[in-house]
Enzyme design. Structure first.
Site, PDB file in Angstrom:
ATOM      1  N   LYS A  15       1.014  -1.163   0.143  1.00  0.00           N
ATOM      2  CA  LYS A  15      -0.018   0.012  -0.109  1.00  0.00           C
ATOM      3  C   LYS A  15       0.820   1.270   0.033  1.00  0.00           C
ATOM      4  CE  LYS A  15       0.940   1.397   4.384  1.00  0.00           C
ATOM      5  NZ  LYS A  15       1.709   2.784   4.890  1.00  0.00           N
ATOM      6  N   GLY A 101       7.508   1.321   4.834  1.00  0.00           N
ATOM      7  CA  GLY A 101       6.108   2.043   4.849  1.00  0.00           C
ATOM      8  C   GLY A 101       5.226   1.619   4.003  1.00  0.00           C
ATOM      9  N   GLY A 103       3.723  -1.344   3.958  1.00  0.00           N
ATOM     10  CA  GLY A 103       2.606  -2.286   4.516  1.00  0.00           C
ATOM     11  C   GLY A 103       2.781  -3.644   4.228  1.00  0.00           C
ATOM     12  N   GLY A 104       3.926  -4.135   4.032  1.00  0.00           N
ATOM     13  CA  GLY A 104       4.013  -5.472   3.572  1.00  0.00           C
ATOM     14  C   GLY A 104       3.649  -6.555   4.654  1.00  0.00           C
ATOM     15  N   ASP A 139      -2.653  -0.969  10.499  1.00  0.00           N
ATOM     16  CA  ASP A 139      -2.755  -1.081   8.944  1.00  0.00           C
ATOM     17  C   ASP A 139      -3.589  -2.287   8.271  1.00  0.00           C
ATOM     18  OD1 ASP A 139      -1.492   1.417   9.022  1.00  0.00           O
ATOM     19  OD2 ASP A 139       0.380   0.644   8.200  1.00  0.00           O
TER      20      ASP A 139
END
Ligand code: C5P
Length: 284
Positions: A15, A101, A103-104, A139
């Site tokens: 993301k 950053g 979102g993995g 997240d």
């Protein structure tokens, strides 16, 4: 339940935050935010099988595969909430860079919940999965949206949106990564511009986007070379260059000018992608 030989292979997308506004620090240590999240076609792949014993392996050997991995947290929550237990073998093909950053880890956890639910014959709805996933991380619930969502609270309150006009998006990450808690700790909330996030959401919906990220300043303070990294990306001629989430990856919208010297950017990771979205009742 009777074990099946079926392998479930699912994409687990990264993301970006098209805008990220931090509204304040909360008594529980989290930050209240308002952000437009978008999934992109930079994806890990997760392969799930019912097995005799639990096993997680990853193509990225630096990634911890023990209980701290969010995939295990997702599997644990699925078992607790449904009361259904079967051992699983998981292979993670990692392509999304870590500490970026993007979102993995959160995406992997959401994908694991979806895969467990499919292996178990769909006992839970996607609304259940979205709700449970907030216990894994702020997240994670976003990944149960349409792939374009306005997220508030600590990130777990999700308003799915219609897909935005598709965009070419290029990802660049320098060698050094950033820790999300470290970036948040560095943030001085009182110095932030008091922008109204709903006005910026409207701009995106009206196809007049304005990209900004309140975490850029603390990230640049923590890793001073990032400012220079951003400048070198801007010089390539992209329309917009912005830190994704807490960094250290940047996303660039548009195209670099022809024959621009990409080699001048000291990136450890580069990837050309586009926005992607999820259709109801199916994964990415
Ligand atoms: O929710 P998650 O475990 O992914 O958050 C990781 C860390 O990021 C938190 O411990 C906190 O330091 C920071 N964070 C925050 N405010 C948010 C989300 C994350 O301060 N809304």
């Amino acid at each position: 339940m009777s074990p099946s030989d079926e392998t479930i292979s699912l994409l687990s997308p990264a993301k970006v935050n098209l805008f990220l506004r931090i509204l304040g620090r909360r008594p529980d240590g989290y930050h209240e935010l308002a952000s437009l999240f978008q999934t992109i076609a930079l994806c890990d792949t997760l392969h799930f099988n019912m097995s005799d014993v639990d096993l997680l392996t990853s193509t990225n050997l630096t990634l911890p595969t023990g209980p701290s991995n969010l995939i295990w947290k997702a599997i644990k929550i699925f078992r607790e909430k449904t009361g259904i237990f079967f051992p699983v073998k998981v292979l993670l093909e990692k392509r999304i860079p870590l500490e970026a950053g993007l979102g993995g880890g959160s995406s992997n956890a959401a994908t694991a919940l979806w895969a467990m639910n499919r292996l178990a014959g769909m006992p839970a709805t996607s609304t259940d999965l979205m709700k449970w996933s907030a216990e894994i991380g702020s997240d994670v619930p976003f990944f149960f949206s349409s792939g374009t969502a306005y997220c508030t609270g600590r990130g777990e309150k999700i308003a799915s949106l219609n897909p935005l006009p598709n965009q070419k998006i290029s990802i660049f990450k320098p060698l050094q990564g950033l820790s999300t808690p470290a970036v948040y700790q560095r943030l001085k909330v009182e110095n932030l511009e008091r922008r109204d996030p709903e006005a910026f959401l409207k701009r995106f919906v009206d196809n007049d986007p304005y990209y900004f990220n309140d975490l850029e300043v603390p990230a640049f303070e923590l890793l001073t070379s990032l400012q220079q990294f951003k400048r070198s990306l801007e010089r390539l001629g992209f329309d917009h260059v912005l830190l994704s989430g807490s960094g250290s990856a940047f996303f660039c919208i548009g195209e670099p000018v022809k024959n621009s010297p990409l080699s001048l950017v000291d990136a450890q990771f580069e990837y050309s992608a586009e926005f992607i979205n999820r259709v109801d009742n199916d994964w990415y």
